[in-house]
Design an enzyme around this catalytic site. Structure first.
Site, PDB file in Angstrom:
ATOM      1  N   TYR A 266      -3.212 -14.234  14.556  1.00 31.52           N
ATOM      2  CA  TYR A 266      -3.897 -12.980  14.920  1.00 31.52           C
ATOM      3  C   TYR A 266      -4.759 -13.177  16.170  1.00 31.52           C
ATOM      4  O   TYR A 266      -5.194 -12.206  16.788  1.00 31.52           O
ATOM      5  CB  TYR A 266      -4.805 -12.457  13.785  1.00 31.52           C
ATOM      6  CG  TYR A 266      -4.129 -12.181  12.458  1.00 31.52           C
ATOM      7  CD1 TYR A 266      -2.739 -12.124  12.344  1.00 31.52           C
ATOM      8  CD2 TYR A 266      -4.879 -11.970  11.302  1.00 31.52           C
ATOM      9  CE1 TYR A 266      -2.130 -11.899  11.124  1.00 31.52           C
ATOM     10  CE2 TYR A 266      -4.269 -11.732  10.073  1.00 31.52           C
ATOM     11  CZ  TYR A 266      -2.894 -11.708   9.992  1.00 31.52           C
ATOM     12  OH  TYR A 266      -2.292 -11.476   8.781  1.00 31.52           O
TER      13      TYR A 266
ATOM     14  N   SER B  53       2.233 -17.696   1.787  1.00 30.58           N
ATOM     15  CA  SER B  53       2.438 -16.282   2.108  1.00 30.58           C
ATOM     16  C   SER B  53       3.914 -16.094   2.446  1.00 30.58           C
ATOM     17  O   SER B  53       4.538 -16.985   3.045  1.00 30.58           O
ATOM     18  CB  SER B  53       1.568 -15.901   3.313  1.00 30.58           C
ATOM     19  OG  SER B  53       1.769 -14.552   3.637  1.00 30.58           O
ATOM     20  N   ASN B  54       4.425 -14.957   2.064  1.00 35.28           N
ATOM     21  CA  ASN B  54       5.812 -14.597   2.399  1.00 35.28           C
ATOM     22  C   ASN B  54       6.868 -15.535   1.800  1.00 35.28           C
ATOM     23  O   ASN B  54       7.764 -16.017   2.492  1.00 35.28           O
ATOM     24  CB  ASN B  54       5.969 -14.459   3.924  1.00 35.28           C
ATOM     25  CG  ASN B  54       5.121 -13.319   4.446  1.00 35.28           C
ATOM     26  OD1 ASN B  54       5.187 -12.199   3.945  1.00 35.28           O
ATOM     27  ND2 ASN B  54       4.283 -13.588   5.439  1.00 35.28           N
TER      28      ASN B  54
ATOM     29  N   GLY C  30       0.082   0.094   2.594  1.00 39.69           N
ATOM     30  CA  GLY C  30       1.370   0.475   3.183  1.00 39.69           C
ATOM     31  C   GLY C  30       1.518   0.042   4.629  1.00 39.69           C
ATOM     32  O   GLY C  30       2.575   0.231   5.230  1.00 39.69           O
TER      33      GLY C  30
ATOM     34  N   SER D 228      -8.879  -2.742   8.559  1.00 41.98           N
ATOM     35  CA  SER D 228      -9.462  -1.603   9.259  1.00 41.98           C
ATOM     36  C   SER D 228     -10.549  -2.077  10.211  1.00 41.98           C
ATOM     37  O   SER D 228     -11.211  -3.077   9.959  1.00 41.98           O
ATOM     38  CB  SER D 228     -10.064  -0.607   8.261  1.00 41.98           C
ATOM     39  OG  SER D 228     -10.577   0.506   8.958  1.00 41.98           O
TER      40      SER D 228
ATOM     41  N   ASN E 221     -12.417   0.610  11.319  1.00 39.60           N
ATOM     42  CA  ASN E 221     -13.130   1.888  11.279  1.00 39.60           C
ATOM     43  C   ASN E 221     -14.269   1.792  10.247  1.00 39.60           C
ATOM     44  O   ASN E 221     -14.028   1.549   9.067  1.00 39.60           O
ATOM     45  CB  ASN E 221     -12.092   2.956  10.886  1.00 39.60           C
ATOM     46  CG  ASN E 221     -12.670   4.327  10.676  1.00 39.60           C
ATOM     47  OD1 ASN E 221     -13.707   4.489  10.034  1.00 39.60           O
ATOM     48  ND2 ASN E 221     -11.986   5.325  11.203  1.00 39.60           N
TER      49      ASN E 221
ATOM     50  N   ALA F 151     -16.265   1.063   4.692  1.00 33.64           N
ATOM     51  CA  ALA F 151     -17.221   1.385   3.619  1.00 33.64           C
ATOM     52  C   ALA F 151     -16.505   2.080   2.457  1.00 33.64           C
ATOM     53  O   ALA F 151     -16.776   1.812   1.282  1.00 33.64           O
ATOM     54  CB  ALA F 151     -18.333   2.269   4.175  1.00 33.64           C
TER      55      ALA F 151
END
Ligand code: NAD
Length: 268
Positions: free
Chosen positions: A45, A134-135, A187, A231, A233, A238
């Site tokens: 990332y 993972s995966n 999703g 997120s 945002n 929150a």
């Protein structure tokens, strides 16, 4: 969640996929202020430094203590050939003396055993508290790895959400003592609206005066999964931790269980 290493892992955390260093720093700092204690990052990332900065800022300001945090990062496939160095490099970028959980980002039969064994060594050395995967999406692939390694994976992080529930495999993994963790719990970036706007989810959300995201996350929690919604945002960060306030009835859980399509959104 109690892990097989006897460490506790918070059940809900913040995901940082697609967040650049400075955005990840801000999002993780906000999340820590809101009470999140689990952070999910990965070498690929490119934001471990930003995540580390947020952690240190929050510690300095007395918002959290290191021992209350659970930091997960992932080893990228191209690092499997020099896994020991990859562990040290993640520690350095995060600015930490230990990582709570490191997982192999993807199954890669060519050299994932070697990488996992390097993580086992780093766990013995105290650099990693728990290790996992993972995966890995099949019993044969999971067993290929556990047969040739010593420390049983504490966690398996896979794509999981109401449209992709993989129930038989999930039950098998849980029966071995490995905790299931959901990525794309809502999703994913491209498809979360399809899930959030599904009438079953919207109706349940209405009944609980909650948001669709909170209902989906409450479903994950009640399934016994760890979930790391992503997120940057503030409002969403929150809102998502509010999922702990919602209790879905058996009937509501079953309605969501019936949404499984058996198909993943991601192709990797
Ligand atoms: P997600 O399912 O968490 O969905 C994120 C999307 O939902 C974003 O578009 C976000 O803006 C939106 N969203 C979040 N909260 C919302 C809310 N309350 N209301 C409305 N929209 C909201 O997908 P993700 O972030 O890709 O995955 C979660 C985390 O899982 C990642 O951040 C990452 O840490 C991890 N991950 C791991 C792998 C892996 O291969 N192991 C792959 C993908 C993601």
């Amino acid at each position: 969640m109690k892990l097989n290493t006897s460490y506790d892992m918070p059940q809900l955390g913040i995901g940082t996929y697609m967040l650049m260093n400075h955005t990840a720093e801000r999002a993780v700092y906000e999340a820590l202020k809101d009470g999140y204690r689990l952070i999910d990052t990965a070498r690929i990332y490119g934001n471990e430094r930003g995540v580390g900065k947020a952690i240190h800022k929050a510690i300095q300001e007395g918002i959290v203590r290191r021992e209350d945090l659970f930091v997960t990062t992932k080893m990228w496939t191209s690092d499997y050939g020099h896994a020991e160095r990859a562990v040290d490099a993640s520690l350095k970028r995060l600015g930490l003396t230990y990582i709570d959980l490191m997982i192999l980002h993807h199954s890669q039969p060519r050299n994932d055993i070697e990488a996992y064994q390097a993580m086992e060594k780093a766990a013995e050395d105290g650099k990693l508290r728990s290790i996992g995967l993972s995966n890995y999406y099949s019993v044969s692939d999971f067993e290929r790895l556990i047969r040739q390694t010593t420390i049983h994976p504490a966690v398996l992080q896979n794509e999981l959400h109401p449209f992709y529930q993989d129930p038989a495999f999930v039950q098998y993994v849980q029966s071995t003592g490995t905790v299931m963790e959901a990525w794309f719990p809502l999703g994913g970036r491209g498809d979360h609206r399809k899930l959030m706007e599904h009438p079953v989810i919207k109706n349940i959300a209405g009944a609980h005066h909650a948001s669709s995201a909170q209902v989906i996350l409450a479903w994950h929690l009640q399934k016994g999964f760890v979930a790391v919604p992503g997120s940057s945002n503030r409002k969403h960060i929150a809102e998502n931790i509010g999922a702990f306030q919602i209790h879905l009835s058996d009937e509501e859980m079953n309605q969501i269980n019936r949404l499984d399509t058996g198909r993943r959104f991601a192709s990797y």
